[in-house]
Design an enzyme around this catalytic site. Sequence first.
Site, PDB file in Angstrom:
ATOM      1  N   MET A  27       1.326  -1.157   0.217  1.00 58.66           N
ATOM      2  CA  MET A  27       0.010   0.765   0.111  1.00 58.66           C
ATOM      3  C   MET A  27       0.568   0.898   0.034  1.00 58.66           C
ATOM      4  SD  MET A  27      -3.809  -1.124   1.993  1.00 58.66           S
ATOM      5  CE  MET A  27      -2.385  -0.668   3.978  1.00 58.66           C
ATOM      6  N   GLY A  28       1.868   1.259  -0.148  1.00 57.07           N
ATOM      7  CA  GLY A  28       2.901   2.091   0.012  1.00 57.07           C
ATOM      8  C   GLY A  28       3.213   3.009   0.709  1.00 57.07           C
ATOM      9  N   TYR A  29       3.817   4.162   1.336  1.00 49.78           N
ATOM     10  CA  TYR A  29       4.777   5.036   1.915  1.00 49.78           C
ATOM     11  C   TYR A  29       5.650   3.319   2.598  1.00 49.78           C
ATOM     12  CZ  TYR A  29       5.115   7.993   4.906  1.00 49.78           C
ATOM     13  OH  TYR A  29       6.188   9.375   5.723  1.00 49.78           O
ATOM     14  N   LEU A  30       6.739   2.721   1.341  1.00 47.90           N
ATOM     15  CA  LEU A  30       7.842   2.081   1.479  1.00 47.90           C
ATOM     16  C   LEU A  30       8.437   2.149   2.924  1.00 47.90           C
ATOM     17  CD1 LEU A  30       8.287   1.492  -1.660  1.00 47.90           C
ATOM     18  CD2 LEU A  30       6.263   0.772  -0.788  1.00 47.90           C
ATOM     19  N   HIS A  34       8.857  -3.743   3.298  1.00 48.61           N
ATOM     20  CA  HIS A  34       8.453  -4.203   2.129  1.00 48.61           C
ATOM     21  C   HIS A  34       9.955  -4.097   0.968  1.00 48.61           C
ATOM     22  CE1 HIS A  34       5.372  -0.514   3.320  1.00 48.61           C
ATOM     23  NE2 HIS A  34       4.878  -1.347   2.983  1.00 48.61           N
ATOM     24  N   GLN A  58     -10.375  -2.383   2.293  1.00 47.27           N
ATOM     25  CA  GLN A  58     -10.084  -3.041   3.264  1.00 47.27           C
ATOM     26  C   GLN A  58     -10.272  -1.910   4.719  1.00 47.27           C
ATOM     27  OE1 GLN A  58      -6.778  -3.982   1.198  1.00 47.27           O
ATOM     28  NE2 GLN A  58      -5.136  -3.851   3.390  1.00 47.27           N
ATOM     29  N   GLN A 145       4.944 -11.549   7.376  1.00 43.39           N
ATOM     30  CA  GLN A 145       5.185 -12.197   8.198  1.00 43.39           C
ATOM     31  C   GLN A 145       4.713 -11.410   9.429  1.00 43.39           C
ATOM     32  OE1 GLN A 145       4.819 -15.384   8.933  1.00 43.39           O
ATOM     33  NE2 GLN A 145       3.841 -14.687  10.855  1.00 43.39           N
ATOM     34  N   LYS A 146       5.087 -10.364   8.982  1.00 38.32           N
ATOM     35  CA  LYS A 146       3.918  -8.549  10.428  1.00 38.32           C
ATOM     36  C   LYS A 146       2.658  -8.835  10.690  1.00 38.32           C
ATOM     37  CE  LYS A 146       3.195  -4.043  11.872  1.00 38.32           C
ATOM     38  NZ  LYS A 146       2.062  -4.457  11.110  1.00 38.32           N
TER      39      LYS A 146
HETATM   40  P1  AMP Z   1       1.537  -2.950   3.679  1.00 37.28           P
HETATM   41  O1  AMP Z   1       1.785  -1.753   2.298  1.00 37.28           O
HETATM   42  O2  AMP Z   1       1.199  -2.646   5.191  1.00 37.28           O
HETATM   43  O3  AMP Z   1      -0.382  -3.591   2.720  1.00 37.28           O
HETATM   44  O4  AMP Z   1       2.301  -4.022   3.281  1.00 37.28           O
HETATM   45  C1  AMP Z   1       2.531  -4.693   2.286  1.00 37.28           C
HETATM   46  C2  AMP Z   1       3.150  -6.146   2.659  1.00 37.28           C
HETATM   47  O5  AMP Z   1       4.628  -5.599   2.950  1.00 37.28           O
HETATM   48  C3  AMP Z   1       2.658  -6.861   3.580  1.00 37.28           C
HETATM   49  O6  AMP Z   1       2.664  -7.760   2.968  1.00 37.28           O
HETATM   50  C4  AMP Z   1       3.576  -6.497   5.166  1.00 37.28           C
HETATM   51  O7  AMP Z   1       3.117  -7.997   5.492  1.00 37.28           O
HETATM   52  C5  AMP Z   1       4.689  -6.323   4.820  1.00 37.28           C
HETATM   53  N1  AMP Z   1       5.359  -6.199   5.776  1.00 37.28           N
HETATM   54  C6  AMP Z   1       5.053  -4.846   6.407  1.00 37.28           C
HETATM   55  N2  AMP Z   1       5.697  -4.647   7.549  1.00 37.28           N
HETATM   56  C7  AMP Z   1       6.101  -5.293   7.256  1.00 37.28           C
HETATM   57  C8  AMP Z   1       7.231  -5.725   7.413  1.00 37.28           C
HETATM   58  N3  AMP Z   1       8.036  -4.770   9.148  1.00 37.28           N
HETATM   59  N4  AMP Z   1       8.660  -6.763   7.968  1.00 37.28           N
HETATM   60  C9  AMP Z   1       8.185  -7.334   6.846  1.00 37.28           C
HETATM   61  N5  AMP Z   1       7.514  -7.614   6.103  1.00 37.28           N
HETATM   62  C10 AMP Z   1       6.489  -6.601   6.530  1.00 37.28           C
END
Ligand code: AMP
Length: 277
Positions: A27-30, A34, A58, A145-146
């Site tokens: 969802m960005g804001y990497l 990520h 979501q 896994q987060k």
């Molecule tokens: P999001 O942008 O929050 O939807 O996350 C995108 C992907 O990055 C998802 O599969 C998350 O589980 C993964 N992710 C987010 N934070 C972490 C982290 N701290 N460590 C590993 N993977 C992450």
Amino acid sequence: MRTIIGLDELRAARLSFNGTVGLVPTMGYLHEGHLSLIRRAKAECDNVVVTIFVNPTQFAPTEDLSKYPRDLERDLSLIEPLGVDLVWNPTPEIMYPTGYQTWVEVEAMTRPLEGSMRPTHFKGVTTVVAKLFNTVQPHKAYFGQKDAQQAAVIRQMTRDLNFPIEIIVCPTVREADGLAMSSRNKYLEGKDRAAAPVLFRALSAAKTVYEGGERDAETLRRKMKEVLDGEPRAQTQYVSCADYDTLEELDVIKGKTLLSMAVLLGKTRLIDNFVLG
Ligand code: AMP
């Protein structure tokens, strides 16, 4: 690296790939979490597609969709050096055109944990991920896994719908003090940020008890709650000791087990987990 918005362009780019394709949905804001997924995809696949899409379905109406942090330029500058082939950044109108009415729903395992606090969340997640799978047609897809329940639900959906895709779940990347990286950490201020490692401490304390030979799940749940209760700023929403695959709450720990929790610090909701066994 190409950045694409439209579906036709995406399909044409997909057709031009030779070899294996890895997909990293975001969802960005990497952040480093990520980027660790992208590096892994790059190491394992001939072509890597990163999607950046803040998926409206979501988020519940009461949640933080409009406040969700966004910075596409910064994201692209972080991705570029990693050798990503394609970034797909569709609009909500492309993903959900007027008249949209098809949903993908995983049943029992989306009800506990995050599902109990966010009852419509996983329907949005599985629908958008199924759409990303159908469009990008990757060989492998990378998740963190987060978001343990999300990863379990997507593994289940992939099996149930016969997607020919290998789901790779990558370890949680943490700050030096143990706080799991998250785009939402940006909202943690001052004392709430200082209190945030309490989740890691609670999980670590339960893990130590487990490593000492304890197999009673309730004892581990109590241990996590006790550590969280020691931080007055933390408001616990749930603590769980559940089967890793089914996410059913355990009485006695046998195989692979998920310790997880959701905690409010001020207005910021944090989740974290450890896998045992
Ligand atoms: P999001 O942008 O929050 O939807 O996350 C995108 C992907 O990055 C998802 O599969 C998350 O589980 C993964 N992710 C987010 N934070 C972490 C982290 N701290 N460590 C590993 N993977 C992450």
